[in-house]
Design an enzyme around this catalytic site. Structure first.
Site, PDB file in Angstrom:
ATOM      1  N   TYR A 116     -10.758   5.024   1.916  1.00 16.62           N
ATOM      2  CA  TYR A 116     -12.073   4.313   3.491  1.00 16.62           C
ATOM      3  C   TYR A 116     -11.534   4.495   4.202  1.00 16.62           C
ATOM      4  CZ  TYR A 116      -8.373   1.032   2.649  1.00 16.62           C
ATOM      5  OH  TYR A 116      -6.958   0.821   2.750  1.00 16.62           O
TER       6      TYR A 116
ATOM      7  N   LYS B 253       3.805   1.343  -3.893  1.00 12.92           N
ATOM      8  CA  LYS B 253       3.083   0.242  -5.203  1.00 12.92           C
ATOM      9  C   LYS B 253       3.906   0.468  -6.199  1.00 12.92           C
ATOM     10  CE  LYS B 253      -1.546   0.496  -3.590  1.00 12.92           C
ATOM     11  NZ  LYS B 253      -3.512   1.107  -3.496  1.00 12.92           N
TER      12      LYS B 253
ATOM     13  N   GLY C 109     -15.943   3.124  -0.003  1.00  9.09           N
ATOM     14  CA  GLY C 109     -14.777   2.087  -0.419  1.00  9.09           C
ATOM     15  C   GLY C 109     -14.277   1.280  -0.044  1.00  9.09           C
TER      16      GLY C 109
ATOM     17  N   ASN D  11      -0.211  -3.319  -6.138  1.00  9.29           N
ATOM     18  CA  ASN D  11      -1.055  -3.974  -4.830  1.00  9.29           C
ATOM     19  C   ASN D  11      -0.563  -5.250  -3.933  1.00  9.29           C
ATOM     20  OD1 ASN D  11      -2.831  -5.127  -6.156  1.00  9.29           O
ATOM     21  ND2 ASN D  11      -4.472  -3.944  -4.961  1.00  9.29           N
TER      22      ASN D  11
ATOM     23  N   THR E 184       0.716  -1.324   0.375  1.00 12.46           N
ATOM     24  CA  THR E 184       0.194  -0.116   0.121  1.00 12.46           C
ATOM     25  C   THR E 184       1.066   1.059   0.059  1.00 12.46           C
ATOM     26  OG1 THR E 184      -1.918   0.522   1.076  1.00 12.46           O
ATOM     27  CG2 THR E 184      -0.232  -0.242   2.247  1.00 12.46           C
TER      28      THR E 184
ATOM     29  N   GLY F 121      -7.400  11.931  -9.963  1.00 13.80           N
ATOM     30  CA  GLY F 121      -6.104  11.192  -9.380  1.00 13.80           C
ATOM     31  C   GLY F 121      -5.554  10.366 -10.250  1.00 13.80           C
ATOM     32  N   ALA F 122      -4.060  10.450 -10.432  1.00  8.47           N
ATOM     33  CA  ALA F 122      -3.230   9.802 -11.325  1.00  8.47           C
ATOM     34  C   ALA F 122      -1.476   8.850 -11.005  1.00  8.47           C
ATOM     35  CB  ALA F 122      -2.979  10.642 -12.742  1.00  8.47           C
ATOM     36  N   GLY F 123      -2.141   8.084  -9.319  1.00  8.26           N
ATOM     37  CA  GLY F 123      -1.617   7.778  -8.225  1.00  8.26           C
ATOM     38  C   GLY F 123      -1.863   6.482  -9.051  1.00  8.26           C
TER      39      GLY F 123
ATOM     40  N   THR G  55      -1.601  17.669  -9.980  1.00  5.39           N
ATOM     41  CA  THR G  55      -0.091  17.064 -11.203  1.00  5.39           C
ATOM     42  C   THR G  55      -0.567  17.032 -13.028  1.00  5.39           C
ATOM     43  OG1 THR G  55       1.136  17.160  -9.616  1.00  5.39           O
ATOM     44  CG2 THR G  55       2.097  16.297 -11.509  1.00  5.39           C
TER      45      THR G  55
ATOM     46  N   ASP H 157      -6.700  -3.298  -7.639  1.00 11.65           N
ATOM     47  CA  ASP H 157      -7.271  -2.447  -7.871  1.00 11.65           C
ATOM     48  C   ASP H 157      -7.941  -1.807  -8.688  1.00 11.65           C
ATOM     49  OD1 ASP H 157      -6.175  -1.770  -4.824  1.00 11.65           O
ATOM     50  OD2 ASP H 157      -5.171  -0.067  -5.484  1.00 11.65           O
TER      51      ASP H 157
HETATM   52  N1  LIG Z   1     -10.713   1.274  -1.423  1.00 16.12           N
HETATM   53  C1  LIG Z   1     -10.089   0.548  -1.581  1.00 16.12           C
HETATM   54  O1  LIG Z   1      -9.885   0.122  -1.740  1.00 16.12           O
HETATM   55  C2  LIG Z   1      -8.611   1.382  -2.137  1.00 16.12           C
HETATM   56  C3  LIG Z   1      -7.003   1.022  -2.709  1.00 16.12           C
HETATM   57  C4  LIG Z   1      -6.289   1.403  -2.760  1.00 16.12           C
HETATM   58  C5  LIG Z   1      -6.657   3.309  -2.626  1.00 16.12           C
HETATM   59  N2  LIG Z   1      -7.270   3.674  -1.937  1.00 16.12           N
HETATM   60  C6  LIG Z   1      -7.486   4.895  -1.828  1.00 16.12           C
HETATM   61  O2  LIG Z   1      -7.034   5.688  -2.456  1.00 16.12           O
HETATM   62  C7  LIG Z   1      -6.366   7.191  -2.070  1.00 16.12           C
HETATM   63  C8  LIG Z   1      -5.054   6.995  -2.863  1.00 16.12           C
HETATM   64  O3  LIG Z   1      -4.132   5.884  -3.445  1.00 16.12           O
HETATM   65  P1  LIG Z   1      -3.033   5.625  -4.287  1.00 16.12           P
HETATM   66  O4  LIG Z   1      -2.246   4.362  -3.561  1.00 16.12           O
HETATM   67  O5  LIG Z   1      -3.194   5.955  -5.186  1.00 16.12           O
HETATM   68  O6  LIG Z   1      -2.273   7.252  -3.591  1.00 16.12           O
HETATM   69  P2  LIG Z   1      -0.867   7.923  -4.359  1.00 16.12           P
HETATM   70  O7  LIG Z   1      -0.317   7.395  -5.214  1.00 16.12           O
HETATM   71  O8  LIG Z   1      -0.139   8.635  -3.295  1.00 16.12           O
HETATM   72  O9  LIG Z   1      -1.862   8.963  -5.336  1.00 16.12           O
HETATM   73  C9  LIG Z   1      -2.925   9.911  -4.712  1.00 16.12           C
HETATM   74  C10 LIG Z   1      -2.959  10.656  -5.516  1.00 16.12           C
HETATM   75  O10 LIG Z   1      -4.099  11.438  -4.898  1.00 16.12           O
HETATM   76  C11 LIG Z   1      -3.338  13.394  -5.400  1.00 16.12           C
HETATM   77  N3  LIG Z   1      -3.596  13.642  -4.396  1.00 16.12           N
HETATM   78  C12 LIG Z   1      -2.563  14.112  -2.906  1.00 16.12           C
HETATM   79  N4  LIG Z   1      -3.749  15.284  -2.186  1.00 16.12           N
HETATM   80  C13 LIG Z   1      -3.818  15.861  -2.928  1.00 16.12           C
HETATM   81  C14 LIG Z   1      -4.423  17.557  -2.716  1.00 16.12           C
HETATM   82  N5  LIG Z   1      -4.132  17.718  -1.604  1.00 16.12           N
HETATM   83  N6  LIG Z   1      -4.946  17.183  -4.142  1.00 16.12           N
HETATM   84  C15 LIG Z   1      -4.880  16.922  -4.702  1.00 16.12           C
HETATM   85  N7  LIG Z   1      -4.158  15.888  -5.341  1.00 16.12           N
HETATM   86  C16 LIG Z   1      -4.237  14.882  -4.193  1.00 16.12           C
HETATM   87  C17 LIG Z   1      -2.096  12.426  -5.982  1.00 16.12           C
HETATM   88  O11 LIG Z   1      -2.130  14.100  -7.012  1.00 16.12           O
HETATM   89  P3  LIG Z   1      -0.326  14.428  -7.589  1.00 16.12           P
HETATM   90  O12 LIG Z   1      -0.361  13.630  -8.699  1.00 16.12           O
HETATM   91  O13 LIG Z   1      -0.382  15.529  -7.714  1.00 16.12           O
HETATM   92  O14 LIG Z   1       0.576  14.002  -5.990  1.00 16.12           O
HETATM   93  C18 LIG Z   1      -2.113  11.182  -6.539  1.00 16.12           C
HETATM   94  O15 LIG Z   1      -2.788  11.824  -7.815  1.00 16.12           O
HETATM   95  C19 LIG Z   1      -5.955   6.549  -0.934  1.00 16.12           C
HETATM   96  O16 LIG Z   1      -6.882   7.662   0.403  1.00 16.12           O
HETATM   97  C20 LIG Z   1      -5.875   5.291  -0.723  1.00 16.12           C
HETATM   98  O17 LIG Z   1      -6.516   4.649   0.967  1.00 16.12           O
HETATM   99  C21 LIG Z   1      -8.918   2.365  -1.573  1.00 16.12           C
END
Ligand SMILES: NC(=O)c1ccc[n+]([C@@H]2O[C@H](COP(=O)([O-])OP(=O)(O)OC[C@H]3O[C@@H](n4cnc5c(N)ncnc54)[C@H](OP(=O)(O)O)[C@@H]3O)[C@@H](O)[C@H]2O)c1
Length: 276
Positions: A225, A68, A246, A89, A64, A128-130, A153, A104
């Protein structure tokens, strides 16, 4: 009972993760001699942690935030799902070879389609694009959704859109996270998905989209979540939109990881009640 097998969740932080309760309940319900533990691994120790897991014969891992993407360089091979998304993941230890998967995207897609039907032809705005967003974006386009990506970004949104266009041959639009642009674009969308970490604990009062930017009937799916009831979902209800949390994705992505590790059908209902 079968052989003892150990599984880890690695991330930073991992406190409060629902995965150990969910996975251990699934193992118990199938009477498997398997155990799942969450371990905090700071970024600088990721390589050591993966090498250690391999040497100790850990049977599988969930990965996580923030590992990732970085974890990929320590693995022996990537399954198609991880190679396409550019993020992992789930890791399976296949007789000493670590194989990376990404559940995911399929987890989110299955859950969403269970709730609202097929996404084929539906107009989706993905925030989002993470790591999670990349996987979800590929699964949505593969399933026939008409996708627009918005990210803080904007270069990452553009990069993801072109990766999908090259990989799947479908056009994907992108835009920056600008409130006026989002409001305009949302008028013609059927589904809004938040795959950013905005709204996640501790900043629970933050949201990228508020009620006046939404319309009645819009489907709003927030993958955050922690907490389950985010500000975005409260705004959605205010606007008469459909609010989906979520938990369903968490359970579905975990069920797919369970199936990769054990080759058995996951007890989804057991996992869902353990995660609640
Ligand atoms: N329900 C589920 O099963 C599940 C599974 C996976 C993840 N999630 C949740 O999904 C979320 C993202 O996870 P991830 O693994 O993709 O994280 P990650 O790779 O760190 O990506 C974070 C994303 O959020 C954006 N972001 C962060 N802070 C921001 C802000 N203040 N304003 C605007 N955009 C912002 C980032 O934009 P930049 O590119 O500009 O930095 C990027 O697009 C987390 O809350 C995680 O717990 C849930």
């Amino acid at each position: 009972m079968g052989p003892l097998k150990l599984f880890l969740l690695i991330g930073d932080p991992v406190e409060g993760s629902l995965s150990p309760a969910m996975m251990n309940a699934a193992f118990r319900s199938l009477k498997l001699n398997h155990f799942y533990v969450a371990v905090r691994v700071p970024e600088k120790f990721l390589g050591d942690a993966i090498a250690g897991a391999k040497k100790m014969g850990i049977a599988g891992l969930n990965v996580t935030i923030p590992h990732k993407i970085a974890v990929m360089r320590y693995l022996d091979a990537l399954d198609e799902s991880a190679a396409a998304a550019g993020a992992v993941n789930t890791v399976k230890n296949d007789r000493g070879r670590l194989i990376g998967f990404n559940t995911d995207g399929q987890g989110a897609l299955r859950n969403l389609e269970e709730k609202v039907g097929s996404v084929r032809g539906r107009r989706v705005l993905l925030l989002g694009a993470g790591g999670a967003a990349r996987a979800i974006a590929f699964s949505l386009v593969e399933a026939g959704a008409d996708l627009t990506i918005a990210n803080r970004t904007v270069s990452r949104a553009k990069e993801l859109a072109s990766l999908i266009e090259r990989g799947l041959g479908k056009r994907v639009s992108f835009l920056p996270l600008n409130r006026d642009r989002l409001k305009n674009v949302l008028r013609e969308k059927d589904i809004l998905i938040n795959a950013t970490s905005v709204g996640m604990r501790p900043k629970v009062n933050e949201t990228l989209v508020t009620a006046e930017m939404m319309h009645e009937g819009l489907i709003v799916y927030d993958i955050v979540y922690k907490p389950l009831q985010t500000r975005l979902l409260r705004e959605a209800r205010k606007a008469g939109a459909v609010a989906l949390d979520g938990l369903g994705m968490l359970v579905r992505q975990g069920a797919l990881a369970f199936e990769i590790w054990t080759g058995r059908k996951a007890p989804v209902r057991v996992m869902e009640s353990a995660a609640k």
